[in-house]
Design an enzyme around this catalytic site. Structure first.
Site: not given
Length: 412
Positions: A317-318
């Site tokens: 996600y990051q």
């Protein structure tokens, strides 16, 4: 109109019987079931309207005044025992059920689809013989009101109900000592020794439920519901083992009693809000999803934001180079009537939010609002029929969600 805390105080004394539940889609008119009134167990109806507890005549009935004080409404409703099972019915499923009906249709707060999921408290005032004189009702209209009710009676979960009578011990009382009703109820000698001195964590209880209900042959949807029922029995059996000695010993002051009561209630509320999430995590692992590779539990999406689950992982996600369309977020909330909006600001990279819930239905208008906000409901198969027919095709079950996550993993 009286405020809810004052209303609860007013009806917490005298010869009354409380019945509290969350309204399902079958109770309201949300799914066009035409049940014509909230479900109340037959034994409760018979206890307050004993005149209809008979089989010698067909469909005996009686009438009772209902005051829906939360909405300043009054209706004279019919208590009826549908007993054609005992009168030569040729129907495929002959009826043997009692109901309250004639609440006035969609204008009634009890039948309005927008009330689906709301906690409702029915207080039957009784005469010296235990027969209902009338019934006062409060249909909660906000999360705050529901919290006030749950502070009094403990968590009111979808598909379950609470019954309370001042001065007696009944199912749903604060210190109820429920008789074992399933094999998941643990006797003291079946519990780990340390559980008897320090209440086990939610994770420990969930792990015990998984051990007692492995159910590996069942679908994730059936597995999570069976285990949650099992976990509830374990929780209550441990609660009895720890708290009953304290209750039996008595209290030196009212303040001591209140402190103990609040501890028990807060523990119940904490368990209710956390257990479904822990059950979901256990099932993801059983379905061969690897934690921190295929999913992350309680990750950080952005500073100050922590969704329940991210797929495939927090690191993916990051990673700004990871395709956003291959990310998924799953929030977990036992009930979603007011709480679904809380998830909208979680995981900014994922516009479509998935929400696993056990709520038994939503109104069509609320579902449209959820859909417009980008929320997809994930609902165990067994609860699908509680939702309006137009809504059901747009629900995703847990097994399908897991399959979606797997297909994304195969693409990466």
């Amino acid at each position: 109109m009286m405020e809810l805390p004052d209303w609860l105080d007013r009806y917490a004394v005298g010869n009354v019987l409380w019945y509290a539940k969350r309204l399902s889609g079958n109770d309201t008119l949300a799914n066009d079931s035409h049940q014509a009134g909230p479900y109340v167990p037959k034994d409760i109806i018979f206890s307050v309207v004993p005149s209809i507890d008979r089989r010698d005549i067909k469909n005996p009935d009686s009438w009772l005044d209902f005051y829906i004080d939360s909405h300043s409404d009054h209706v004279r409703a019919r208590a009826v025992y549908y007993n054609n099972k005992y009168h030569g019915s040729t129907a495929k499923s002959p009826r043997d059920e009692a109901r309250f009906t004639n609440f006035g249709g969609i204008e009634s707060a009890l039948l309005n689809p927008e009330s689906t999921g709301a906690i409702s408290v029915f207080v039957f005032r009784r005469d010296d013989e235990g027969v209902a004189i009338d019934c006062h009702v409060w249909v909660c209209s906000s999360e705050l009101e529901e919290e006030i009710v749950e502070d009094r009676v403990g968590p009111v979960e979808p598909g379950r109900y609470r019954v309370w009578t001042p001065g007696t011990v009944r199912d749903g009382d604060l210190f109820v000592q429920a008789a074992p009703r399933a094999s998941c109820w643990l006797s003291n000698d079946e519990m780990p020794t340390n559980w008897l001195t320090k209440f086990p964590s939610g994770l420990e209880i969930v792990e015990k439920a998984v051990a007692l209900r492995p159910d590996n042959s069942l679908s994730p949807d059936n597995r999570i519901l069976r285990r949650r029922d099992c976990e509830f029995d374990i929780f209550r059996s441990v609660e009895k083992a720890i708290e009953l000695p304290n209750i039996t010993a008595g209290f030196s002051s009212v303040d001591d009693f209140i402190v103990r009561a609040q501890t028990i209630l807060q523990r119940r509320k904490a368990r209710s809000g956390r257990s479904l999430e822990l059950h979901a995590r256990a099932i993801f692992i059983e379905e061969n999803l690897v934690e921190n590779a295929d999913f992350s539990h309680q990750p950080v999406s952005e500073p100050g934001k922590s969704p329940d689950f991210l797929f495939p992982s927090q690191s993916a996600y990051q990673d700004s180079s990871f395709p956003a369309d291959q990310l998924r977020m799953l929030a977990v909330k036992t009930t979603c009537r007011d709480r679904w909006r809380q998830i909208l600001n979680e995981a900014d990279r994922i516009p479509r939010k998935h929400l696993l819930t056990l709520q038994e239905g939503v109104s069509e208008s609320q579902f449209r609002e959820m859909t417009s906000a980008g929320v997809t409901l994930v609902v165990p198969d067994r609860l699908r029929e509680k939702f309006p027919k137009p809504v059901r095709p747009h629900l995703q079950n847990l097994e399908s969600f897991i399959g979606d996550v797997r297909s994304l993993a195969a693409r990466t």
